[in-house]
Design a protein around this motif. Structure first.
Motif, PDB file in Angstrom:
ATOM      1  N   LEU A 173      -1.719  -0.410  40.950  1.00 55.78           N
ATOM      2  CA  LEU A 173      -0.573  -1.213  41.385  1.00 55.78           C
ATOM      3  C   LEU A 173       0.620  -0.833  40.522  1.00 55.78           C
ATOM      4  O   LEU A 173       0.585  -1.027  39.304  1.00 55.78           O
ATOM      5  CB  LEU A 173      -0.879  -2.713  41.233  1.00 55.78           C
ATOM      6  N   PRO A 174       1.670  -0.275  41.119  1.00 56.78           N
ATOM      7  CA  PRO A 174       2.823   0.160  40.314  1.00 56.78           C
ATOM      8  C   PRO A 174       3.353  -0.968  39.436  1.00 56.78           C
ATOM      9  O   PRO A 174       3.453  -2.119  39.872  1.00 56.78           O
ATOM     10  CB  PRO A 174       3.856   0.575  41.372  1.00 56.78           C
ATOM     11  N   GLU A 175       3.662  -0.616  38.192  1.00 56.79           N
ATOM     12  CA  GLU A 175       4.093  -1.612  37.218  1.00 56.79           C
ATOM     13  C   GLU A 175       5.295  -2.421  37.691  1.00 56.79           C
ATOM     14  O   GLU A 175       5.383  -3.618  37.433  1.00 56.79           O
ATOM     15  CB  GLU A 175       4.400  -0.922  35.874  1.00 56.79           C
ATOM     16  N   ASP A 176       6.224  -1.778  38.397  1.00 60.52           N
ATOM     17  CA  ASP A 176       7.428  -2.484  38.834  1.00 60.52           C
ATOM     18  C   ASP A 176       7.146  -3.507  39.939  1.00 60.52           C
ATOM     19  O   ASP A 176       7.990  -4.343  40.236  1.00 60.52           O
ATOM     20  CB  ASP A 176       8.512  -1.500  39.283  1.00 60.52           C
ATOM     21  N   LEU A 177       5.950  -3.490  40.528  1.00 57.07           N
ATOM     22  CA  LEU A 177       5.583  -4.466  41.558  1.00 57.07           C
ATOM     23  C   LEU A 177       4.734  -5.614  41.010  1.00 57.07           C
ATOM     24  O   LEU A 177       4.545  -6.624  41.692  1.00 57.07           O
ATOM     25  CB  LEU A 177       4.804  -3.778  42.682  1.00 57.07           C
ATOM     26  N   ARG A 178       4.225  -5.465  39.828  1.00 48.28           N
ATOM     27  CA  ARG A 178       3.254  -6.439  39.304  1.00 48.28           C
ATOM     28  C   ARG A 178       3.825  -7.840  39.151  1.00 48.28           C
ATOM     29  O   ARG A 178       3.169  -8.825  39.490  1.00 48.28           O
ATOM     30  CB  ARG A 178       2.658  -5.951  37.987  1.00 48.28           C
ATOM     31  N   GLY A 179       5.028  -7.979  38.640  1.00 47.40           N
ATOM     32  CA  GLY A 179       5.614  -9.306  38.442  1.00 47.40           C
ATOM     33  C   GLY A 179       5.802 -10.037  39.758  1.00 47.40           C
ATOM     34  O   GLY A 179       5.442 -11.216  39.892  1.00 47.40           O
ATOM     35  N   ALA A 180       6.361  -9.362  40.757  1.00 48.40           N
ATOM     36  CA  ALA A 180       6.573  -9.987  42.061  1.00 48.40           C
ATOM     37  C   ALA A 180       5.237 -10.289  42.747  1.00 48.40           C
ATOM     38  O   ALA A 180       5.079 -11.334  43.391  1.00 48.40           O
ATOM     39  CB  ALA A 180       7.429  -9.083  42.942  1.00 48.40           C
TER      40      ALA A 180
END
Length: 170
Positions: free
Chosen positions: A140-147
């Motif tokens: 899971l790409p890091e930039d998508l994890r928070g959302a």
């Protein structure tokens, strides 16, 4: 395009009157949960544990010293029935990883505590478990994890709003 997309395309062709969008979400979640459960089980099995036994040992460990909780608190944190918990505790006690003791705060009750062997094992396994979680989430790409986490949190809250925020201590 993944297998779920192909299934959705079939349904859209056969039943264009249905909005099958949620089917894609559920299908992907199911397939993802299967992959993740198998990946997590590798670490548990390598240390002679199951997901259920890891759950109990980890719950006792993260409770902090003296690494003991009442059976009802354990049930609250692990969200299983009392019968299920009794079976888990029986197995862990037979393996020498937990001990049932009289509750020092209330002599009528009991607590479940990590033994030295149980503490040593969960200390070893939890490090491997966290490393394994990092490995499993790497796709899971890091930039998508928070959302992604925020979306899952909001969705889950719709089902668990009535749950207590914290299980009782012993």
């Amino acid at each position: 395009m993944d297998q779920v997309d192909r299934i959705l395309a079939q349904w859209r062709s056969e039943r264009p009157d249905l909005d099958v969008g949620p089917m894609g979400t559920f299908g992907r979640l199911k397939r993802l949960c299967d992959h993740l459960a198998a990946g997590l089980a590798e670490v548990y099995k390598a240390h002679g544990l199951s997901a259920a036994s890891f759950d109990v040992l980890a719950t006792l460990r993260r409770a902090g010293a003296p690494y003991a909780l009442s059976p009802s608190a354990l049930i609250g944190w692990t969200m299983v029935t009392s019968g299920t918990m009794t079976n888990r505790l029986d197995r862990l006690e037979a393996a020498g990883l937990i001990a049932r003791r009289t509750n020092p705060e209330d002599g009528r009750g009991s607590v479940v505590a990590l033994t030295e062997a149980g503490f040593a094992l969960i200390e070893q396994v939890v490090g491997a478990h966290v490393a394994n979680q990092h490995r499993l989430i790497a796709a899971l790409p890091e930039d998508l994890r928070g959302a992604f986490d925020a979306g899952l949190r909001a969705w889950l809250a719709g089902f668990e709003d009535e749950m207590p925020r914290q299980a009782p201590r012993p």
